[in-house]
Design a protein around this motif. Structure first.
Motif, mmCIF file in Angstrom:
data_model
loop_
_atom_site.group_PDB
_atom_site.id
_atom_site.type_symbol
_atom_site.label_atom_id
_atom_site.label_comp_id
_atom_site.label_asym_id
_atom_site.label_seq_id
_atom_site.Cartn_x
_atom_site.Cartn_y
_atom_site.Cartn_z
ATOM 1 N N PHE A 55 0.838 -1.195 0.000
ATOM 2 C CA PHE A 55 0.000 0.000 0.000
ATOM 3 C C PHE A 55 0.873 1.245 0.000
ATOM 4 C CE2 PHE A 55 0.672 -0.967 4.480
ATOM 5 C CZ PHE A 55 0.965 0.274 5.032
ATOM 6 N N ALA A 56 0.298 2.326 -0.496
ATOM 7 C CA ALA A 56 0.982 3.618 -0.535
ATOM 8 C C ALA A 56 0.112 4.661 0.142
ATOM 9 C CB ALA A 56 1.262 4.026 -1.982
ATOM 10 N N THR A 57 0.776 5.677 0.724
ATOM 11 C CA THR A 57 0.042 6.710 1.455
ATOM 12 C C THR A 57 0.191 8.066 0.761
ATOM 13 O OG1 THR A 57 1.920 6.929 2.983
ATOM 14 C CG2 THR A 57 0.155 5.425 3.618
ATOM 15 N N SER A 58 0.343 9.132 1.517
ATOM 16 C CA SER A 58 0.088 10.473 0.981
ATOM 17 C C SER A 58 0.984 10.890 -0.181
ATOM 18 C CB SER A 58 0.181 11.515 2.101
ATOM 19 O OG SER A 58 1.471 11.539 2.660
ATOM 20 N N ALA A 59 2.272 10.545 -0.174
ATOM 21 C CA ALA A 59 3.160 11.008 -1.242
ATOM 22 C C ALA A 59 2.685 10.524 -2.601
ATOM 23 C CB ALA A 59 4.592 10.549 -0.982
ATOM 24 N N VAL A 60 2.368 9.243 -2.694
ATOM 25 C CA VAL A 60 1.879 8.679 -3.959
ATOM 26 C C VAL A 60 0.441 9.111 -4.206
ATOM 27 C CG1 VAL A 60 1.364 6.545 -5.197
ATOM 28 C CG2 VAL A 60 3.457 6.728 -3.828
ATOM 29 N N LEU A 86 -4.037 4.044 -0.305
ATOM 30 C CA LEU A 86 -4.981 4.269 0.790
ATOM 31 C C LEU A 86 -5.385 5.733 0.847
ATOM 32 C CD1 LEU A 86 -3.331 2.232 3.691
ATOM 33 C CD2 LEU A 86 -5.201 1.508 2.199
ATOM 34 N N SER A 87 -6.642 5.982 1.112
ATOM 35 C CA SER A 87 -7.075 7.343 1.396
ATOM 36 C C SER A 87 -6.622 7.727 2.797
ATOM 37 C CB SER A 87 -8.598 7.448 1.303
ATOM 38 O OG SER A 87 -9.206 6.754 2.387
ATOM 39 N N GLY A 88 -6.637 9.025 3.092
ATOM 40 C CA GLY A 88 -6.276 9.465 4.428
ATOM 41 C C GLY A 88 -7.197 8.881 5.486
ATOM 42 N N GLN A 89 -8.487 8.796 5.184
ATOM 43 C CA GLN A 89 -9.437 8.212 6.137
ATOM 44 C C GLN A 89 -9.165 6.735 6.348
ATOM 45 O OE1 GLN A 89 -13.437 9.270 4.806
ATOM 46 N NE2 GLN A 89 -13.522 10.827 6.389
ATOM 47 N N GLY A 145 3.655 13.020 5.470
ATOM 48 C CA GLY A 145 2.821 13.898 4.674
ATOM 49 C C GLY A 145 1.539 14.347 5.338
ATOM 50 N N SER A 146 1.072 13.615 6.343
ATOM 51 C CA SER A 146 -0.241 13.935 6.906
ATOM 52 C C SER A 146 -0.329 13.562 8.378
ATOM 53 C CB SER A 146 -1.350 13.208 6.122
ATOM 54 O OG SER A 146 -1.137 11.802 6.146
ATOM 55 N N LEU A 147 -1.317 14.147 9.032
ATOM 56 C CA LEU A 147 -1.689 13.830 10.407
ATOM 57 C C LEU A 147 -3.023 13.119 10.356
ATOM 58 C CD1 LEU A 147 -1.791 14.191 13.585
ATOM 59 C CD2 LEU A 147 -2.880 16.415 13.118
ATOM 60 N N GLU A 148 -3.084 11.918 10.955
ATOM 61 C CA GLU A 148 -4.342 11.187 11.048
ATOM 62 C C GLU A 148 -4.868 11.253 12.483
ATOM 63 O OE1 GLU A 148 -3.401 10.848 7.397
ATOM 64 O OE2 GLU A 148 -1.980 9.793 8.703
ATOM 65 N N ILE A 149 -6.179 11.464 12.587
ATOM 66 C CA ILE A 149 -6.852 11.538 13.885
ATOM 67 C C ILE A 149 -8.076 10.641 13.822
ATOM 68 C CG2 ILE A 149 -7.961 13.046 15.583
ATOM 69 C CD1 ILE A 149 -6.516 15.410 14.218
#
Length: 310
Positions: free
Chosen positions: A78-83, A107-110, A139-143
């Motif tokens: 899986f890939a996250t925010s950069a891709v 993956l989406s941020g959610q 790249g991101s903050l998840e809450i």
């Protein structure tokens, strides 16, 4: 069975091999990671460069060989925010799939927030009550917050430590006006989410995951990683406030000499501390407990849950 997870993050690409079966705790068997820093291979703001794409392909090929050597039965990638945010991300992944047969899920941020929450819930169990989970990536903050295995609220904000360092800081240490601008931006963005997350109820247990939080906890006095996953580690907001000011005044070289801080992460630790401080303050959290499980374990747990019973 032996499962492999290929995690393509903004900072690090990581192959994790785990022995797992449904209903059991996954046990790590092998780990291989590289600080590829895909977010620094962007051209024109949001296009992954040819060099970045080539380096990613090389790592996937290497990870595939290692997974085969380790006897992996099922490889999940899986890939996250950069891709996710690069305009040619799908094109790059399609090329990698054609060359390697590895299908990489974006993956989406959610989704990141939900899967991390699942891992935290399984680690701490039902007795933790309502969880608040914070995760600072490159790249991101998840809450995420919730009482069950699926959170009531799951949000992703583009407040990753690497991203903010690149976007706001021009010197090392950063000048005071840039620090103030970043702090104002971070608090404005997080404040927008507080109502939607907190309206479901006050958290019984506040938890942090990710390398950034682990390093902040370590320099604030938490046990080193070699003492094992089961040792309880916490980050107190009162300690973080003092360390945030100190980290901002330090050079990258000085930060890298702190316990638990890697050379590659040292440049972005001030931005990460500013995000952590803001999140704890705005959500009214006096203390975070650091969870050793995060997104990768959440992906494995989701896969195991979907397997038919034998």
């Amino acid at each position: 069975m032996r499962l492999g997870v290929l995690d393509i993050g903004s900072n690090t690409v990581h192959l994790l091999v785990m022995d797992a079966h449904r209903g059991a705790r996954p046990l790590p068997a092998y780990s291989h990671k590289v600080d590829l820093r895909l977010s620094e291979h962007m051209e024109d703001g949001n296009r992954l460069s040819a060099r970045g794409a080539a380096r990613l392909r090389e790592f996937v090929e290497e990870a595939l060989r290692l997974a085969e050597d380790k006897g992996v039965e099922d490889l999940m990638a899986f890939a996250t925010s950069a891709v996710r945010e690069s305009v040619n991300g799908e094109e790059v992944l399609a090329g990698i799939k054609a060359d390697t047969q590895v299908d990489i899920e974006v993956l989406s941020g959610q989704d990141e927030a939900r899967l991390t929450f699942l891992a935290v819930r399984r680690w701490f169990g039902w007795s933790s009550g309502r969880l608040l989970v914070l995760d600072i990536g490159g790249g991101s903050l998840e809450i995420a917050s919730g009482i069950d295995e699926q959170p009531d609220a799951a949000v992703s904000i583009p407040l990753g430590a690497g991203r903010l360092t690149r976007d706001f800081f021009t010197a090392d240490p950063p000048p005071a006006d840039e620090v103030r601008a970043l702090r104002r931006h971070v608090r404005t963005e997080i404040a927008r989410t507080v109502g939607n997350v907190s309206r479901y109820g006050q958290a019984d247990h506040a938890v942090a995951t990710s390398k950034t939080f682990r390093q902040l906890a370590r320099i604030a006095g938490a046990a080193p990683s070699h003492e094992g996953q089961s040792v309880r580690r916490v980050l107190r907001h009162a300690d973080l406030v003092g360390w945030t000011d100190r980290l901002i005044r330090m050079s990258t070289r000085e930060r890298a000499e702190l316990p638990g801080v890697s050379e590659g992460r040292a440049p972005q630790l001030p931005a990460g501390a500013i995000v952590a401080d803001a999140a704890m303050d705005l959500f009214g959290v006096a203390q975070l407990e650091v969870c050793p499980w995060a997104l990768r374990e959440g992906v494995i747990l989701r896969r195991l849950d979907a397997m038919p019973e034998r």
